[in-house]
Design a protein around this motif. Sequence first.
Motif, short mmCIF file in Angstrom:
data_model
loop_
_atom_site.label_atom_id
_atom_site.label_comp_id
_atom_site.label_asym_id
_atom_site.label_seq_id
_atom_site.Cartn_x
_atom_site.Cartn_y
_atom_site.Cartn_z
N PRO A 41 3.48 11.76 9.10
CA PRO A 41 2.70 12.45 10.13
C PRO A 41 1.43 11.69 10.48
O PRO A 41 0.68 11.26 9.59
N GLY A 42 1.22 11.47 11.77
CA GLY A 42 0.02 10.80 12.22
C GLY A 42 0.02 9.30 12.05
O GLY A 42 -0.98 8.65 12.34
N LYS A 43 1.13 8.76 11.59
CA LYS A 43 1.21 7.31 11.37
C LYS A 43 2.30 6.70 12.24
O LYS A 43 3.22 7.38 12.68
N GLU A 44 2.19 5.40 12.43
CA GLU A 44 3.20 4.70 13.21
C GLU A 44 4.48 4.51 12.40
O GLU A 44 4.46 4.48 11.17
N ARG A 45 5.57 4.40 13.13
CA ARG A 45 6.84 4.10 12.48
C ARG A 45 6.76 2.76 11.77
O ARG A 45 6.16 1.80 12.28
N GLU A 46 7.37 2.67 10.61
CA GLU A 46 7.25 1.48 9.76
C GLU A 46 8.61 1.02 9.30
O GLU A 46 9.45 1.83 8.89
N VAL A 47 8.82 -0.28 9.33
CA VAL A 47 10.06 -0.83 8.78
C VAL A 47 9.96 -0.84 7.26
O VAL A 47 9.03 -1.38 6.70
N VAL A 48 10.92 -0.23 6.62
CA VAL A 48 10.99 -0.22 5.16
C VAL A 48 11.86 -1.40 4.68
O VAL A 48 11.44 -2.19 3.84
#
Length: 124
Positions: A41-48
């Motif tokens: 929530p509130g963060k950008e999508r991130e590649v794991v």
Amino acid sequence: EVQLVESGGGLAQAGGSLRLSCAASGFTFDDYAIGWLRQAPGKEREVVSCFSSRDGGIYYGDSVKGRFTMSSDNAKNTVYLEMNSLKPEDTAVYYCAAQIAENWIPTMVSYDYWGQGTQVTVSS
């Protein structure tokens, strides 16, 4: 029709482990790159983590290197994400995604196909 179905999310304590699965159908890993991405929530999508069989290597985001492992079972058309040494900051919705391999780069966050997502919550 391309379909991705994630499973295995849930609640874990800090330092614990979870294993996510993504059952893929409608395509093969020979032609598509597969990624695990997350969004809190509130963060950008991130590649794991992600890989393409054409590329040959598995890419990991800096925040999960050494703790998470991505693998695949081509016979089952399933990919896995083994998550160890979990931290509260790993809390997010985790998505499995697929992209035509020729249009893929490891750092991309906009894939063509997405699963429904699975919630991972890590308590401190």
